[in-house]
Design a protein around this motif. Sequence first.
Motif, PDB file in Angstrom:
ATOM      1  N   THR A  96      69.549   6.227  38.391  1.00 58.21           N
ATOM      2  CA  THR A  96      68.863   6.795  37.232  1.00 58.21           C
ATOM      3  C   THR A  96      68.554   5.726  36.202  1.00 58.21           C
ATOM      4  OG1 THR A  96      69.997   8.908  37.567  1.00 58.21           O
ATOM      5  CG2 THR A  96      68.994   8.534  35.415  1.00 58.21           C
ATOM      6  N   ARG A  97      69.494   4.799  36.006  1.00 56.74           N
ATOM      7  CA  ARG A  97      69.265   3.727  35.041  1.00 56.74           C
ATOM      8  C   ARG A  97      68.113   2.830  35.494  1.00 56.74           C
ATOM      9  NH1 ARG A  97      74.996   3.384  35.166  1.00 56.74           N
ATOM     10  NH2 ARG A  97      74.922   1.328  36.138  1.00 56.74           N
ATOM     11  N   TRP A  98      68.049   2.513  36.782  1.00 57.34           N
ATOM     12  CA  TRP A  98      66.946   1.684  37.282  1.00 57.34           C
ATOM     13  C   TRP A  98      65.627   2.434  37.216  1.00 57.34           C
ATOM     14  CZ3 TRP A  98      66.264  -3.244  37.670  1.00 57.34           C
ATOM     15  CH2 TRP A  98      67.376  -4.092  37.839  1.00 57.34           C
ATOM     16  N   LEU A  99      65.661   3.739  37.444  1.00 50.59           N
ATOM     17  CA  LEU A  99      64.435   4.529  37.305  1.00 50.59           C
ATOM     18  C   LEU A  99      63.952   4.518  35.854  1.00 50.59           C
ATOM     19  CD1 LEU A  99      65.158   7.617  39.604  1.00 50.59           C
ATOM     20  CD2 LEU A  99      63.513   5.762  39.996  1.00 50.59           C
ATOM     21  N   ALA A 100      64.896   4.489  34.915  1.00 56.83           N
ATOM     22  CA  ALA A 100      64.513   4.385  33.501  1.00 56.83           C
ATOM     23  C   ALA A 100      63.852   3.036  33.219  1.00 56.83           C
ATOM     24  CB  ALA A 100      65.741   4.574  32.608  1.00 56.83           C
ATOM     25  N   VAL A 101      64.380   1.975  33.837  1.00 53.08           N
ATOM     26  CA  VAL A 101      63.749   0.656  33.703  1.00 53.08           C
ATOM     27  C   VAL A 101      62.327   0.685  34.261  1.00 53.08           C
ATOM     28  CG1 VAL A 101      63.853  -1.759  34.424  1.00 53.08           C
ATOM     29  CG2 VAL A 101      65.953  -0.584  33.739  1.00 53.08           C
ATOM     30  N   VAL A 102      62.161   1.321  35.419  1.00 50.64           N
ATOM     31  CA  VAL A 102      60.834   1.443  36.030  1.00 50.64           C
ATOM     32  C   VAL A 102      59.902   2.239  35.115  1.00 50.64           C
ATOM     33  CG1 VAL A 102      59.545   2.434  37.964  1.00 50.64           C
ATOM     34  CG2 VAL A 102      61.667   1.199  38.389  1.00 50.64           C
ATOM     35  N   ALA A 103      60.427   3.295  34.480  1.00 51.47           N
ATOM     36  CA  ALA A 103      59.615   4.090  33.555  1.00 51.47           C
ATOM     37  C   ALA A 103      59.125   3.230  32.399  1.00 51.47           C
ATOM     38  CB  ALA A 103      60.420   5.279  33.030  1.00 51.47           C
ATOM     39  N   MET A 104      59.990   2.334  31.888  1.00 52.07           N
ATOM     40  CA  MET A 104      59.565   1.429  30.815  1.00 52.07           C
ATOM     41  C   MET A 104      58.519   0.440  31.331  1.00 52.07           C
ATOM     42  SD  MET A 104      62.845   0.678  28.364  1.00 52.07           S
ATOM     43  CE  MET A 104      64.144   0.565  29.574  1.00 52.07           C
ATOM     44  N   ALA A 105      58.647   0.036  32.609  1.00 58.66           N
ATOM     45  CA  ALA A 105      57.644  -0.850  33.199  1.00 58.66           C
ATOM     46  C   ALA A 105      56.290  -0.154  33.282  1.00 58.66           C
ATOM     47  CB  ALA A 105      58.090  -1.301  34.587  1.00 58.66           C
ATOM     48  N   VAL A 106      56.298   1.120  33.670  1.00 58.83           N
ATOM     49  CA  VAL A 106      55.047   1.876  33.716  1.00 58.83           C
ATOM     50  C   VAL A 106      54.494   2.040  32.305  1.00 58.83           C
ATOM     51  CG1 VAL A 106      53.952   4.048  34.402  1.00 58.83           C
ATOM     52  CG2 VAL A 106      55.756   3.076  35.816  1.00 58.83           C
ATOM     53  N   GLY A 107      55.394   2.136  31.329  1.00 57.23           N
ATOM     54  CA  GLY A 107      54.962   2.195  29.940  1.00 57.23           C
ATOM     55  C   GLY A 107      54.235   0.927  29.518  1.00 57.23           C
ATOM     56  N   THR A 108      54.787  -0.238  29.888  1.00 55.89           N
ATOM     57  CA  THR A 108      54.101  -1.489  29.555  1.00 55.89           C
ATOM     58  C   THR A 108      52.767  -1.579  30.301  1.00 55.89           C
ATOM     59  OG1 THR A 108      55.234  -2.753  31.300  1.00 55.89           O
ATOM     60  CG2 THR A 108      56.266  -2.702  29.133  1.00 55.89           C
ATOM     61  N   PHE A 109      52.746  -1.086  31.537  1.00 50.38           N
ATOM     62  CA  PHE A 109      51.487  -1.049  32.302  1.00 50.38           C
ATOM     63  C   PHE A 109      50.432  -0.239  31.554  1.00 50.38           C
ATOM     64  CE2 PHE A 109      48.651   1.159  35.207  1.00 50.38           C
ATOM     65  CZ  PHE A 109      48.211   0.144  36.048  1.00 50.38           C
ATOM     66  N   ALA A 110      50.832   0.938  31.084  1.00 47.48           N
ATOM     67  CA  ALA A 110      49.893   1.815  30.383  1.00 47.48           C
ATOM     68  C   ALA A 110      49.419   1.176  29.079  1.00 47.48           C
ATOM     69  CB  ALA A 110      50.550   3.163  30.109  1.00 47.48           C
ATOM     70  N   LEU A 111      50.342   0.572  28.335  1.00 51.17           N
ATOM     71  CA  LEU A 111      49.990   0.008  27.028  1.00 51.17           C
ATOM     72  C   LEU A 111      49.069  -1.204  27.155  1.00 51.17           C
ATOM     73  CD1 LEU A 111      53.456   0.407  25.350  1.00 51.17           C
ATOM     74  CD2 LEU A 111      51.344   1.391  24.485  1.00 51.17           C
ATOM     75  N   VAL A 112      49.375  -2.100  28.111  1.00 53.79           N
ATOM     76  CA  VAL A 112      48.528  -3.273  28.295  1.00 53.79           C
ATOM     77  C   VAL A 112      47.152  -2.864  28.805  1.00 53.79           C
ATOM     78  CG1 VAL A 112      48.244  -5.426  29.595  1.00 53.79           C
ATOM     79  CG2 VAL A 112      50.464  -4.834  28.615  1.00 53.79           C
ATOM     80  N   THR A 113      47.127  -1.844  29.663  1.00 51.96           N
ATOM     81  CA  THR A 113      45.844  -1.327  30.138  1.00 51.96           C
ATOM     82  C   THR A 113      45.021  -0.796  28.969  1.00 51.96           C
ATOM     83  OG1 THR A 113      46.738  -0.750  32.319  1.00 51.96           O
ATOM     84  CG2 THR A 113      44.735   0.393  31.618  1.00 51.96           C
ATOM     85  N   VAL A 114      45.660  -0.011  28.106  1.00 49.21           N
ATOM     86  CA  VAL A 114      44.959   0.566  26.959  1.00 49.21           C
ATOM     87  C   VAL A 114      44.483  -0.524  26.001  1.00 49.21           C
ATOM     88  CG1 VAL A 114      45.280   1.961  24.867  1.00 49.21           C
ATOM     89  CG2 VAL A 114      46.103   2.801  27.079  1.00 49.21           C
ATOM     90  N   GLU A 115      45.308  -1.550  25.801  1.00 49.00           N
ATOM     91  CA  GLU A 115      44.942  -2.634  24.884  1.00 49.00           C
ATOM     92  C   GLU A 115      43.661  -3.335  25.341  1.00 49.00           C
ATOM     93  OE1 GLU A 115      46.969  -6.512  22.714  1.00 49.00           O
ATOM     94  OE2 GLU A 115      47.776  -5.830  24.628  1.00 49.00           O
ATOM     95  N   SER A 116      43.549  -3.607  26.632  1.00 46.25           N
ATOM     96  CA  SER A 116      42.424  -4.394  27.146  1.00 46.25           C
ATOM     97  C   SER A 116      41.321  -3.556  27.769  1.00 46.25           C
ATOM     98  CB  SER A 116      42.941  -5.402  28.186  1.00 46.25           C
ATOM     99  OG  SER A 116      43.941  -6.229  27.643  1.00 46.25           O
ATOM    100  N   LEU A 117      41.508  -2.253  27.832  1.00 48.25           N
ATOM    101  CA  LEU A 117      40.546  -1.376  28.493  1.00 48.25           C
ATOM    102  C   LEU A 117      39.115  -1.536  27.971  1.00 48.25           C
ATOM    103  CD1 LEU A 117      40.299   0.802  30.660  1.00 48.25           C
ATOM    104  CD2 LEU A 117      40.864   2.515  28.926  1.00 48.25           C
ATOM    105  N   PRO A 118      38.900  -1.715  26.657  1.00 52.17           N
ATOM    106  CA  PRO A 118      37.515  -1.838  26.182  1.00 52.17           C
ATOM    107  C   PRO A 118      36.759  -3.037  26.745  1.00 52.17           C
ATOM    108  CG  PRO A 118      38.986  -1.338  24.363  1.00 52.17           C
ATOM    109  CD  PRO A 118      39.858  -1.654  25.533  1.00 52.17           C
ATOM    110  N   VAL A 119      37.485  -4.061  27.275  1.00 54.21           N
ATOM    111  CA  VAL A 119      36.815  -5.271  27.762  1.00 54.21           C
ATOM    112  C   VAL A 119      35.737  -4.933  28.789  1.00 54.21           C
ATOM    113  CG1 VAL A 119      37.140  -7.393  29.085  1.00 54.21           C
ATOM    114  CG2 VAL A 119      38.764  -6.790  27.274  1.00 54.21           C
TER     115      VAL A 119
END
Length: 397
Positions: A21-44
């Motif tokens: 469960t703890r590692w799945l939480a780490v993965v969830a945060m990784a998906v969060g960074t994926f989503a945020l970086v995608t949103v940041e650069s999406l307008p390019v």
Amino acid sequence: MTIVDSATKPTASAGERTPLTRWLAVVAMAVGTFALVTVESLPVGLLPFIGSAMDVSEGTAGLMVTVPGLVASATAPLLPVAIRHLDRRVALIGLITLMVLANGLTALAPNFAVLLGSRFLVGISIGGFWALAAGLAVRLVPERSIPRAISVVFGGATAANVLGIPAGTLIGGLADWRTAFVAAGALGLLVLVALLLLLPPMPAQQVVQLRTLPQQFRHPVVRAGVLATFLLVGGHFAAFTFVSPILQTTSGVDEAMIGPLLLGFGVAGILGNFLAGAAAERNIRATIITIGAVLTVVLGLFPLAGRTPVSGALLLLAWGLAFGGVPVAVQTWILKAAPESTEAATALNTSVYNLAIALGALLGGIVATHLSVNAALTTGALFTLLTSLAVWSARRS
């Protein structure tokens, strides 16, 4: 002061969850960074569509990238100060919720002013999430797994550059640009649900005060790590901002091959991220020095050895492999250098990282305009060469 080989241990509340469960939480945060970086650069990839819809030039539409980057740079050091004793689980959930709402506002924006307002909110979410995520991930795993956990979290950001931005651009092309932001918001909503289910309560371990931030510079090892971040990231973006014209004019790469080559760069970056994480478990100083040396060689040799499509492609892959290890390496250095003030040091490093992107690209632009794009490569090589000196200077600390 000494670079310790440990960082903050998992909290008691985190220990109540199973290791899976703890590692799945780490993965969830990784998906969060994926989503945020995608949103940041999406307008390019969507600037022509957005500019046409909002009746502004593509240059003006580019503010959709500039605004969140600058806001993130300011938010990263200030948010930990503002939230003080707030449970970090609540903070992360709030930041992802803000990202979801901001994307909804972007999709519904009736004019460009509202659009920029939504991107301002995105910047707050990005800066805050990046400042907190890595430090929280290490509280969920055993000490020996800390570099691996950081690799997973930052792997989400690297993957966004490979998959997220092209996917968003494809959605925008098939449907419209508003749909692309709706899709990014939907991904953020999934992350929100995952964090609610997987992330345990994470009480604040340190109360970050405003004066704590500049105090980090008094720590010679933290100072060396922050300087390494600035030099590696700034040097990279001084050159990489012009990678397309470099490949075409220096290596003779056909314009149609730029996209596939950049995809290869991103894939190499993902591999480099995890290789650097594994290497950092054994020797973090040697890892950063090696990354700096490889980047120096690649950027320095590119104008001379990258004069064919094949050699240019090979150097680009080596470039991606090396730079992919930068985020995890510098963050591991920071966490080991300041285990007693991880949030303050991480926030400072995140702010410098974002500033280095902007200033590196700006310097590269000046050099490329007044000299040549190959001169931008040389400028980047000089920056990365200085990295090894900065890290080596902390050898006695």
